[in-house]
Design a protein around this motif. Structure first.
Motif, PDB file in Angstrom:
ATOM      1  N   VAL A  40      45.080   2.171  76.413  1.00  0.00           N
ATOM      2  CA  VAL A  40      46.236   2.175  77.317  1.00  0.00           C
ATOM      3  C   VAL A  40      47.289   3.168  76.824  1.00  0.00           C
ATOM      4  O   VAL A  40      47.376   3.470  75.632  1.00  0.00           O
ATOM      5  N   SER A  41      48.097   3.639  77.765  1.00  0.00           N
ATOM      6  CA  SER A  41      49.056   4.713  77.453  1.00  0.00           C
ATOM      7  C   SER A  41      50.388   4.173  76.956  1.00  0.00           C
ATOM      8  O   SER A  41      51.465   4.578  77.439  1.00  0.00           O
ATOM      9  N   GLY A  43      43.313  -4.397  78.379  1.00  0.00           N
ATOM     10  CA  GLY A  43      44.015  -3.848  79.526  1.00  0.00           C
ATOM     11  C   GLY A  43      43.161  -3.992  80.777  1.00  0.00           C
ATOM     12  O   GLY A  43      41.932  -4.080  80.694  1.00  0.00           O
ATOM     13  N   VAL A  62      42.940  -2.212  84.687  1.00  0.00           N
ATOM     14  CA  VAL A  62      43.445  -1.286  85.702  1.00  0.00           C
ATOM     15  C   VAL A  62      43.315  -2.019  87.034  1.00  0.00           C
ATOM     16  O   VAL A  62      42.211  -2.214  87.539  1.00  0.00           O
ATOM     17  N   ASP A 112      52.394   3.876  85.538  1.00  0.00           N
ATOM     18  CA  ASP A 112      51.025   3.420  85.280  1.00  0.00           C
ATOM     19  C   ASP A 112      50.994   1.901  85.489  1.00  0.00           C
ATOM     20  O   ASP A 112      51.728   1.172  84.818  1.00  0.00           O
ATOM     21  N   THR A 132      48.695  -0.348  84.791  1.00  0.00           N
ATOM     22  CA  THR A 132      47.771  -1.111  83.953  1.00  0.00           C
ATOM     23  C   THR A 132      48.403  -2.422  83.479  1.00  0.00           C
ATOM     24  O   THR A 132      49.536  -2.434  82.982  1.00  0.00           O
ATOM     25  N   MET A 161      48.418  -5.467  80.913  1.00  0.00           N
ATOM     26  CA  MET A 161      47.974  -5.766  79.550  1.00  0.00           C
ATOM     27  C   MET A 161      48.092  -7.261  79.256  1.00  0.00           C
ATOM     28  O   MET A 161      49.113  -7.883  79.586  1.00  0.00           O
TER      29      MET A 161
END
Length: 620
Positions: free
Chosen positions: A479-480, A494, A496, A576, A578, A580
């Motif tokens: 993940v970013s 994570g 998406v 983003d 995503t 978590m």
């Protein structure tokens, strides 16, 4: 199983004895009237070993425990201070405080409390009547034989003297002298009055004509009479001095209530009884096939909400008025369809836990107790319940079209089939075969998927975390966000997302809800501390596009909705999305395994608790 422990756990879950206004039980459920329903910890009770599910309906908080309900009830009412709440009859304290009154809830409450205590005896007598009908039809026994006469008396007594049974339980419910109530009921079916009725004579009571009516096996007249007594008796108790109250109140009650019942209340109750019978007959007369289709398909849905008692009352009333009932044979199809659906799950699944649960539930349902099948298997898997509805609807339509009659009341089950002998019996057999085997076949081929069984099995595992949002599972390291990716806050995964709804991944409690709605903290019942964080840097949105659906300290169960978010708007804002899922107390576990192997499984994380260290203190 320790019934005492289970009873104590349930009592703790409903908020203790202080929160219980009234408790009684039926064939499978403990039925509470709570002072404050919001105090009850429903998820905690549902997760208690020995509890199938909880239903909050018709003004009752119903804890479904299955066939051991009588033992659990006895253990519950033996706990300190609980005997005072057993079979109590007052309005709940919350209703008294707020002045709210729900007539439908009160009616369901009254009907279930009145019939519950002797339903087992009523069902047993009905089955015996059916067996005798079968034996005489097959010429295995003669109606002139002593054995038949003895067993017929045993099977008929509870129906003939039904007003006496109803008087006693209604008096207990309405808190009036039960022996005065029974005396009143006994007078209605006294041989001298029965003889007058049989001769169609009219009694003159001080110039008031008493219309001759038969009250044996009746329902509504005695219930109305005891309801009237519940108003008269307190007035008399206030009027008479305490020293003579015990004699004069019963005396005056009988002197007033019996003539009043014979002249007014009894005929009124009979009219009500006739009206209900006419309405049901009209529905059935409009289209027996349609009536069978609708009742067959939806009867078990009625059972879910615990409001099938009204229908039970009308069925008993039909037998008393008409000598038969046309609804019981249809309901039997609904019961056996649930058994068939549970058997279909048993045959299809390879999960040992679900196979054991569905197998035992199928056997129980065949004999008329469907709650374990409904709450433990078919309703949780959803599709088997729908399969059962379809099969029961078709089977019920066949039974309705043949206009099958039940000769007496008993719980619909395999054992009740002899009570359907007579008109249209072949249609009953065909309808039941369709309902049972149709549910088996539909469930086997269309009602069970590996995913649904996995979901059901996962719910029972305290060391697993299920997927909270639809999407693709990715390693946390990908993940970013450096903080999450480094596992500084804990291990996890994570996702998406492809949808905008986050659901509960465990059974537990909400520990925190961020004001911006983008994150939520949860503690599972087994102690797993989770943080669900929606999107990266989405705190900057200041709550836009997020809608929290729970608040701090709320109890949650797997798949309960937690947060709704607008996925497309978040993407459009340049963030983003995503999601978590972090185990923030990862240090308590030897391992937090992420499921990246099976994308069709609903399992997201599996935690392995840390082994306790061995020291000298552990060995003492």
């Amino acid at each position: 199983m320790s019934y005492q422990k289970l009873a104590k756990d349930i009592l703790d879950g409903v908020g203790g004895k202080e929160n219980v206004n009234e408790v009684w039980h039926c064939a499978t459920r403990l039925r509470f009237k709570l002072n404050d329903v919001s105090t009850a910890d429903t998820k905690k009770i549902e997760n208690t070993d020995g509890v199938i599910t909880v239903v909050n309906s018709a003004g009752q908080y119903q804890v479904v425990v299955g066939n051991s309900v009588a033992q659990v009830y006895d253990a519950l009412t033996s706990l300190p201070g609980m005997a005072l709440h057993a079979s109590s009859n007052n309005e709940s304290a919350s209703e008294k405080r707020t002045g709210k009154f729900n007539p439908v809830s009160q009616l369901m409450d009254f009907v279930s409390a009145v019939f519950t205590p002797f339903l087992g005896a009523l069902a047993g007598s009905g089955i015996l009547k059916g067996i005798l009908a079968l034996f005489t039809t097959m010429n295995w026994i003669s109606t002139d034989s002593g054995a038949y006469k003895i067993w017929n008396a045993a099977s008929d007594a509870i129906f003939y003297f039904l007003p006496i049974f109803l008087a006693f339980t209604a008096a207990k419910k309405l808190k009036v002298n039960p022996f005065v109530a029974v005396s009143l009921a006994g007078a209605l079916i006294h041989p001298s009055l029965v003889e007058i009725v049989s001769n169609s004579q009219t009694i003159d009571f001080f110039g008031i004509p008493i219309i001759p009516i038969t009250y044996t096996a009746s329902v509504f007249p005695i219930l109305l009479s005891i309801w009237g007594l519940s108003y008269l008796e307190p007035l008399l108790n206030k009027f008479f001095p305490e020293s003579i109250r015990n004699m004069l109140t019963p005396l005056v009650s009988l002197v007033i209530m019996l003539p009043l019942t014979l002249a007014v209340i009894g005929p009124l109750g009979t009219k009500i009884s006739d009206l209900f019978a006419m309405v049901l007959l009209a529905i059935f007369g409009f289209s027996p096939l349609l009536a069978g289709l609708v009742l067959g398909a939806f009867h078990q849905s009625i059972v879910i909400f615990g409001v099938h008692w009204a229908l039970i009352t009308l069925m008993i009333n039909n037998v008393a008025n008409q000598g038969y009932d046309q609804w019981l044979p249809i309901v039997c199809a609904a019961v056996l369809s649930q058994a068939g659906a549970a058997l279909g799950v048993f045959l299809k699944t390879k999960d040992a836990k679900i196979k054991g649960l569905s197998g035992s539930a199928a056997i129980t349902a065949i004999f008329g107790i469907t709650e374990p099948a409904i709450y433990g298997v078919t309703l949780k898997l959803k599709r088997p319940f729908y399969c059962a509805m379809i099969a029961a609807g078709i089977g019920g339509a066949v039974i309705g079209s043949f206009e099958v009659h039940a000769s007496t009341f008993t719980f619909p089950s395999l054992l009740a089939i002899p009570t359907y002998l007579g008109q249209g019996f072949i249609g009953e057999v065909i309808g039941l075969i369709i309902a049972f085997f149709g549910a088996v076949i539909l469930t086997y081929f269309f009602g069970v998927s590996n995913k649904s069984v996995t979901n059901l099995s996962d719910q029972a595992n305290p060391n697993e975390v299920v997927v909270p949002v639809n999407g693709q599972i990715v390693p946390l390291s990908s993940v970013s966000d450096e903080v999450f990716a480094s596992e500084a806050m804990g291990k996890g995964a994570g996702i998406v997302p492809i949808s905008g709804i986050v659901t509960a991944p465990v059974n537990g409690t909400v520990s925190s809800v961020y004001k911006t709605g983008h994150a939520i903290g949860i503690v599972s019942d087994s102690g797993i501390e989770l943080l669900i964080h929606i999107g990266i840097n989405t705190v900057k949105l200041k709550g836009q596009h997020f809608k929290p659906l729970v608040k701090e300290n709320d109890r949650i169960g797997i798949d309960d909705k937690l947060v709704e978010f607008n996925l497309e708007q978040i993407k459009a804002a340049g963030y983003d999305p995503t999601v978590m899922v972090i185990v923030t107390n990862s240090f308590n576990y030897d391992q937090v395994h992420v499921n990246l192997e099976d994308p069709n499984s609903k399992q997201l994380l599996h935690v392995i608790p840390a082994k306790p260290s061995v020291s000298s203190s552990n060995l003492v």
